[in-house]
Write an enzyme that holds these catalytic residues in place. Sequence first.
Site, short mmCIF file in Angstrom:
data_model
loop_
_atom_site.label_atom_id
_atom_site.label_comp_id
_atom_site.label_asym_id
_atom_site.label_seq_id
_atom_site.Cartn_x
_atom_site.Cartn_y
_atom_site.Cartn_z
N LYS A 47 49.66 58.07 25.66
CA LYS A 47 50.33 56.75 25.69
C LYS A 47 51.11 56.51 24.40
CE LYS A 47 48.41 54.88 29.61
NZ LYS A 47 48.02 53.78 30.46
N LYS A 83 49.87 65.17 35.74
CA LYS A 83 49.22 64.39 36.81
C LYS A 83 50.20 63.37 37.41
CE LYS A 83 47.29 60.32 34.64
NZ LYS A 83 46.38 59.23 34.80
N LYS A 124 52.21 56.57 37.74
CA LYS A 124 53.24 55.60 38.16
C LYS A 124 54.43 55.58 37.20
CE LYS A 124 49.72 52.44 36.79
NZ LYS A 124 48.43 52.49 37.43
P1 ATP Z 1 49.22 55.63 34.26
O1 ATP Z 1 50.42 55.79 35.13
O2 ATP Z 1 49.31 54.50 33.29
O3 ATP Z 1 48.75 56.92 33.67
P2 ATP Z 1 47.50 55.90 36.41
O4 ATP Z 1 48.49 55.98 37.48
O5 ATP Z 1 46.85 57.14 35.93
O6 ATP Z 1 48.09 55.11 35.20
P3 ATP Z 1 45.07 54.49 36.24
O7 ATP Z 1 44.93 53.02 36.30
O8 ATP Z 1 45.02 55.09 34.88
O9 ATP Z 1 46.39 54.93 36.95
O10 ATP Z 1 43.97 55.21 37.13
C1 ATP Z 1 43.15 54.58 38.10
C2 ATP Z 1 42.18 55.56 38.74
O11 ATP Z 1 42.90 56.54 39.46
C3 ATP Z 1 41.32 56.31 37.74
O12 ATP Z 1 40.05 56.49 38.30
C4 ATP Z 1 42.01 57.61 37.60
O13 ATP Z 1 41.13 58.63 37.23
C5 ATP Z 1 42.56 57.83 38.99
N1 ATP Z 1 43.78 58.62 38.94
C6 ATP Z 1 44.94 58.27 38.33
N2 ATP Z 1 45.87 59.21 38.48
C7 ATP Z 1 45.28 60.19 39.22
C8 ATP Z 1 45.72 61.44 39.71
N3 ATP Z 1 46.95 61.86 39.50
N4 ATP Z 1 44.85 62.18 40.44
C9 ATP Z 1 43.61 61.76 40.68
N5 ATP Z 1 43.13 60.59 40.24
C10 ATP Z 1 43.93 59.81 39.51
#
Ligand code: ATP
Length: 336
Positions: A116, A198, A201
């Site tokens: 971040k 990964k 968003k």
């Molecule tokens: P950011 O875009 O800010 O990194 P994010 O999309 O990863 O956010 P989070 O709020 O951080 O979303 O994650 C919410 C949940 O979804 C957590 O349990 C996280 O482990 C899971 N998660 C997020 N991205 C993935 C992914 N690509 N694959 C599997 N699980 C995920």
Amino acid sequence: MDNNDKKTMLSGIQPSGDLHLGNYLGAVKNWAALADEFNCYYFMADLHSLTVRQDPKELRRRSVTQLAQYIACGLDPEKNTLFIQSHVHEHAELGWILNCYTMFGELSRMTQFKDKCAKNADNINGGLFTYPSLMAADILLYQPDYVPVGEDQKQHCELTRDVAIRFNNIYGETFKVPEPYIPKVGARIMSLGTPTSKMSKSDPQGCVFIMDKPEDIARKFRRAVTDSDTERCVHYDPQNKPGVSNLMSIYSSVTGKTFEQIEREFDGQGYGAFKPAVGDAVIEAMRPIREEAERMIADKAYLKDVYTEGARRASHVAAKTLRRVYKKVGLVEKPF
Ligand code: ATP
Ligand code: LTN
């Protein structure tokens, strides 16, 4: 009220955007299946979202639409306690206390903090750094046995355990030490554009949102980056074929088919046939979720009832833990 014979689960997602396929397959889909077996708490982590600059109106809107998406993904509000983090003020209060039991070195090692910082070089604020102490508070307030999350949150869960153990060693048994609960398939859904990072968003092209229209989902899968190997066969090999292996994980998660079944199904067909098939399967899996979420988003009164009742139930448990903690660390009991 909690059933004491059951174990407890707790998790949260930041309402910093619509839920995407990674959130769904790595997290929420698995939560829905746990409701009968566990006492379950799930929340919108709105306080965490403030670590990155947000448009206030949007944040407020998304905190409520995320609740609709949780329910549409199968989280029944009768069986799960669904709430908005900031409605339970004990999160922020225990977060402060736990900040004082979390080490600078530990926080500096967090991968999410480093990521971040790289993405928000102009706003590396204190909240971004101490984020894991607030997350530890979110968790420990409810004394859960398990924290169901995707792979990327494992490090934060381990830090939570270390903080809980440290606190218990100083003050005696106070917190249950929870375990992360990570699914076997879907724990790390990768970006369709860059299959080595990964799905997130912040990368809308490589990210499929559960509210995406079918034609957008189809287009994103048609354009998914596959691998440059010459054989172009559908085979699970995340090291050498990250693109196709990611598509196989997605296909397996939404259809329930094993990797062997998928390899057999697409034997001799190459990536050209596989990509749209994955897109179609995702469209069909997302359709009822999107429709149900849209219906609920229009019913603001219902959503308000759900988060009001959720906050009431959550506060009851959180207040009990916080009272114990305040007493243990030596704060004077509040007289009113
Ligand atoms: P950011 O875009 O800010 O990194 P994010 O999309 O990863 O956010 P989070 O709020 O951080 O979303 O994650 C919410 C949940 O979804 C957590 O349990 C996280 O482990 C899971 N998660 C997020 N991205 C993935 C992914 N690509 N694959 C599997 N699980 C995920
Ligand atoms: N850090 C998590 C969101 C989150 C969370 C939690 C997850 C905040 N508090 C407590 C599980 C338990 C994330 O960024 N995905």
